[in-house]
Write a protein that holds these residues in place. Structure first.
Motif, short mmCIF file in Angstrom:
data_model
loop_
_atom_site.label_atom_id
_atom_site.label_comp_id
_atom_site.label_asym_id
_atom_site.label_seq_id
_atom_site.Cartn_x
_atom_site.Cartn_y
_atom_site.Cartn_z
N VAL A 49 2.48 4.87 -0.81
CA VAL A 49 1.50 3.70 -0.65
C VAL A 49 0.15 4.53 -0.78
CG1 VAL A 49 0.20 2.07 0.79
CG2 VAL A 49 2.71 2.08 0.62
N VAL A 50 -0.13 5.59 -0.18
CA VAL A 50 -1.40 6.61 -0.17
C VAL A 50 -1.37 7.04 -1.61
CG1 VAL A 50 -2.04 8.94 0.57
CG2 VAL A 50 -1.22 7.39 2.20
N GLN A 51 -0.47 7.38 -2.33
CA GLN A 51 -0.57 7.88 -3.67
C GLN A 51 -0.83 6.73 -4.59
OE1 GLN A 51 3.29 9.68 -4.55
NE2 GLN A 51 3.25 11.13 -2.81
N LYS A 52 -0.30 5.41 -4.17
CA LYS A 52 -0.59 4.42 -5.11
C LYS A 52 -2.26 4.03 -5.15
CE LYS A 52 1.19 0.40 -7.00
NZ LYS A 52 2.51 0.52 -7.91
N TYR A 54 -4.52 6.54 -4.53
CA TYR A 54 -5.16 7.87 -4.95
C TYR A 54 -6.28 7.51 -5.94
CZ TYR A 54 -6.44 12.79 -5.78
OH TYR A 54 -6.94 13.66 -6.11
N GLY A 55 -7.55 7.84 -5.69
CA GLY A 55 -8.60 7.75 -6.72
C GLY A 55 -9.07 6.15 -6.87
N ARG A 56 -8.45 5.45 -6.00
CA ARG A 56 -8.94 3.84 -6.25
C ARG A 56 -9.68 3.49 -5.08
NH1 ARG A 56 -3.38 1.01 -7.67
NH2 ARG A 56 -4.48 -0.88 -7.58
N LEU A 57 -9.17 4.10 -3.74
CA LEU A 57 -9.77 3.57 -2.41
C LEU A 57 -9.46 4.90 -1.77
CD1 LEU A 57 -8.16 0.37 -1.39
CD2 LEU A 57 -10.41 0.80 -2.01
N GLU A 58 -10.73 5.16 -0.87
CA GLU A 58 -10.72 6.28 0.37
C GLU A 58 -10.12 5.72 1.47
OE1 GLU A 58 -13.72 9.14 2.58
OE2 GLU A 58 -14.38 8.07 0.84
N LEU A 59 -8.94 6.08 1.98
CA LEU A 59 -8.12 5.39 3.12
C LEU A 59 -7.96 6.49 3.99
CD1 LEU A 59 -5.54 3.34 0.93
CD2 LEU A 59 -7.46 2.71 2.00
N GLU A 60 -7.86 6.20 5.30
CA GLU A 60 -7.52 6.81 6.39
C GLU A 60 -5.89 7.05 6.76
OE1 GLU A 60 -10.05 8.31 8.38
OE2 GLU A 60 -11.21 7.55 6.83
N HIS A 61 -5.30 5.64 6.37
CA HIS A 61 -3.79 5.44 6.30
C HIS A 61 -3.30 4.56 5.43
CE1 HIS A 61 0.18 5.16 8.24
NE2 HIS A 61 0.04 3.87 8.24
N ALA A 62 -2.23 4.71 4.96
CA ALA A 62 -1.67 3.59 4.22
C ALA A 62 -0.04 3.63 4.52
CB ALA A 62 -1.97 3.48 2.67
N SER A 63 0.35 2.50 4.53
CA SER A 63 1.92 2.44 4.82
C SER A 63 2.58 1.04 4.40
CB SER A 63 2.45 3.06 5.83
OG SER A 63 2.03 2.16 7.12
N ALA A 64 3.73 0.97 4.30
CA ALA A 64 4.84 -0.32 4.24
C ALA A 64 5.84 -0.08 5.28
CB ALA A 64 5.02 -0.76 2.80
N LEU A 65 6.31 -1.30 5.86
CA LEU A 65 7.49 -1.16 6.64
C LEU A 65 8.67 -0.93 6.00
CD1 LEU A 65 8.82 -1.23 9.36
CD2 LEU A 65 8.67 -3.88 9.28
N VAL A 66 8.95 -1.78 4.80
CA VAL A 66 10.26 -1.86 4.10
C VAL A 66 9.96 -1.76 2.70
CG1 VAL A 66 11.45 -3.05 5.93
CG2 VAL A 66 10.15 -4.37 4.33
N TYR A 67 11.08 -1.50 1.72
CA TYR A 67 10.82 -1.49 0.52
C TYR A 67 11.26 -2.77 -0.12
CZ TYR A 67 10.71 3.57 0.29
OH TYR A 67 10.20 5.00 0.24
N PHE A 68 10.62 -3.36 -1.05
CA PHE A 68 10.85 -4.66 -1.82
C PHE A 68 11.68 -4.34 -3.20
CE2 PHE A 68 10.09 -8.05 -4.65
CZ PHE A 68 9.96 -9.28 -3.92
N HIS A 69 12.99 -4.80 -3.19
CA HIS A 69 13.77 -4.57 -4.36
C HIS A 69 14.03 -6.02 -4.94
CE1 HIS A 69 15.13 -0.67 -2.34
NE2 HIS A 69 14.17 -0.46 -3.55
N LYS A 70 14.23 -6.17 -6.48
CA LYS A 70 14.38 -7.39 -6.98
C LYS A 70 15.65 -7.86 -6.50
CE LYS A 70 10.76 -8.40 -9.72
NZ LYS A 70 10.14 -9.69 -9.51
N GLU A 71 15.88 -9.07 -6.22
CA GLU A 71 17.09 -9.80 -5.85
C GLU A 71 17.66 -9.24 -4.32
OE1 GLU A 71 18.02 -12.24 -7.36
OE2 GLU A 71 16.43 -11.79 -8.95
N GLY A 72 16.94 -8.21 -3.67
CA GLY A 72 17.19 -7.77 -2.54
C GLY A 72 17.20 -8.69 -1.40
N MET A 73 17.62 -8.06 0.00
CA MET A 73 17.27 -8.87 1.02
C MET A 73 15.81 -9.05 1.59
SD MET A 73 17.81 -7.19 4.98
CE MET A 73 19.19 -6.27 4.46
N VAL A 74 14.92 -7.96 1.26
CA VAL A 74 13.54 -8.27 1.63
C VAL A 74 12.88 -9.27 0.53
CG1 VAL A 74 11.15 -6.90 1.70
CG2 VAL A 74 13.37 -5.96 2.38
#
Length: 227
Positions: A49-52, A54-74
């Motif tokens: 998420v931080v890499q996503k 990069y160069g777009r927003l100056e962030l102190e922290h960035a993260s997600a809890l889970v991965y989202f996959h097509k047709e997946g549980m999430v």
């Protein structure tokens, strides 16, 4: 007795796999929670998420809890959260993530949790903001207020999930506004959303929040869609 009869006639199903929930389970079954594709981003300051951003927003922290996959549980969980009024999904995700986020040093200075807002028309159509319960659970778990009157939705836009980043950015760029006063200056905002895909929405919202003098910004989402 009455509750047992209700459960028999209207069984409660897991929001992840549609299996019948046991009495000890809440919204998501034990098997789905065990198999949840957790990112562990909170342990990695240089995560995806931080890499996503990069160069777009100056962030102190960035993260997600889970991965989202097509047709997946999430994907099923998020669909239930957004379109089937299963707000308990968002609350559970916030309850799960808050103890982990308490371990992140960069988040100890956060002063406000800011959900990505819905336009009033969309709010009337859906009946709720799918991020609110996630935000309230984070607020309770982190001891940080949920602030919903600073970032505003200024324009109604249809779903952007099938558009690429460039097209999304053009449509979303003017869709938000900030309403702040001197009391909001110098704060550390934790911007939250349900799913991070291209990042166009969060980028637009983040840039507005960073226009507030002295503001700092962090980003947390329920899910991260890997490209």
């Amino acid at each position: 007795m009455l509750q047992s009869l209700i459960n028999l006639l209207y069984p409660t199903l897991c929001n992840g796999c549609d299996a019948l929930l046991l009495e000890s389970e809440d919204t998501i079954c034990t098997a789905c929670r065990h198999d949840m594709p957790y990112t562990r981003h909170y342990l990695n300051p240089a995560n995806e998420v931080v890499q996503k951003f990069y160069g777009r927003l100056e962030l102190e922290h960035a993260s997600a809890l889970v991965y989202f996959h097509k047709e997946g549980m999430v994907q099923e969980l998020i669909h239930n959260l957004k379109y089937r009024r299963q707000q308990r999904v968002g609350r559970l995700m916030g309850q799960w993530y808050a103890p982990l986020l308490r371990q992140v040093p960069e988040l100890t200075s956060v002063t406000d949790i800011i959900p990505v807002p819905l336009h009033p028309r969309k709010l009337r159509e859906r009946g709720y903001n799918q991020v609110t319960q996630f935000g309230q659970a984070l607020s309770e778990g982190l001891g940080i207020p949920l602030t919903e009157d600073v970032l505003l939705r200024a324009a109604y836009t249809k779903t952007q999930t099938k558009k690429n980043r460039e097209n999304r950015a053009k449509l979303i760029g003017s869709a938000f506004a900030v309403d702040y006063n001197q009391a909001h200056e110098g704060r550390h905002f934790l911007l939250i959303d349900d799913v991070l895909t291209t990042g166009a929405t969060l980028e637009a919202c983040g840039k507005l929040l960073l226009q507030i003098p002295g503001a700092r910004l962090s980003v947390v989402t329920i899910a991260f869609a890997q490209s």
